[in-house]
Design a protein around this motif. Sequence first.
Motif, mmCIF file in Angstrom:
data_model
loop_
_atom_site.group_PDB
_atom_site.id
_atom_site.type_symbol
_atom_site.label_atom_id
_atom_site.label_comp_id
_atom_site.label_asym_id
_atom_site.label_seq_id
_atom_site.Cartn_x
_atom_site.Cartn_y
_atom_site.Cartn_z
ATOM 1 N N LEU A 141 0.815 -1.219 0.000
ATOM 2 C CA LEU A 141 0.000 0.000 0.000
ATOM 3 C C LEU A 141 0.846 1.265 0.000
ATOM 4 C CD1 LEU A 141 -2.889 -0.991 2.452
ATOM 5 C CD2 LEU A 141 -3.001 -0.778 -0.037
ATOM 6 N N GLU A 143 -9.692 -0.696 -5.237
ATOM 7 C CA GLU A 143 -9.548 -1.524 -4.038
ATOM 8 C C GLU A 143 -10.808 -2.350 -3.777
ATOM 9 O OE1 GLU A 143 -6.710 -1.975 -2.437
ATOM 10 O OE2 GLU A 143 -5.819 -0.645 -3.917
ATOM 11 N N TYR A 186 0.442 3.797 -3.044
ATOM 12 C CA TYR A 186 -0.210 5.068 -2.746
ATOM 13 C C TYR A 186 0.712 5.964 -1.911
ATOM 14 C CZ TYR A 186 -4.364 2.463 -4.218
ATOM 15 O OH TYR A 186 -5.272 1.696 -4.931
ATOM 16 N N TRP A 204 -7.066 3.207 4.399
ATOM 17 C CA TRP A 204 -7.644 2.258 3.447
ATOM 18 C C TRP A 204 -8.997 1.762 3.975
ATOM 19 C CZ3 TRP A 204 -9.459 -2.623 3.467
ATOM 20 C CH2 TRP A 204 -9.580 -3.280 2.238
ATOM 21 N N ILE A 239 -5.927 6.955 -2.204
ATOM 22 C CA ILE A 239 -6.324 5.572 -2.457
ATOM 23 C C ILE A 239 -7.436 5.511 -3.501
ATOM 24 C CG2 ILE A 239 -7.427 3.560 -1.378
ATOM 25 C CD1 ILE A 239 -5.860 4.282 1.172
#
Length: 205
Positions: free
Chosen positions: A41, A55, A45, A83, A50
């Motif tokens: 991640l 996702e 990012y 996230w 995000i």
Amino acid sequence: MPEAKKKILVLFAHPSQERSEVNKPLFSECQQHGDVTAVDLYREYPTYHIDIDKEQQRLVAHDVIIFMFPLYWYSTPAILKQWQDLVLEYGFAYGTNGTALKGKTFLCAITAGGGEDAYQKAGYNHFTIRELLQPLEQTASLTGMEYLAPFVLFGSRNAVEENRVHEHLYQMHTLLNALSNNKLDIEQAKSLPLLNKSLATLIQA
């Protein structure tokens, strides 16, 4: 007809990878597994922007979701919390028509700097790892996922010097194989404090 293999998504979050002695090789082990989609991640990012749709599609496309991270102040690193806040939307992960994650399997693969004795009521952290991860367990419950006991390496600061990393990587490889081949006793794995110590007994012939 053989049963289809489970697709595994590993979401890796480590904000200081240049200092990592365990998580980096652990993530590399996941990258090499044929049934695993391994996502870094922080690399994907770097500005924390995000891609929510991407996702969510990843989640839908996989059967098993693994959060992999070092325990930071009894929680996840910041990007993994972001996230969760952004991706697990109402109407997707929970709430009206929010059933996209229902029936999927979820677990945390984490490292902890302190020894296992520190993560007890009488230890200096006062709570077990499973107790500290209860917000994630409740997230799994609300979204309809099956929450498994965490896969943990304690005392990660000394794991290299004590030659414990290789065995942990082997256990991760074994766990991934059991999950992808649908050979893990899910009901028993849900009830344990930790996966590691009972891993051999959880794998069905």
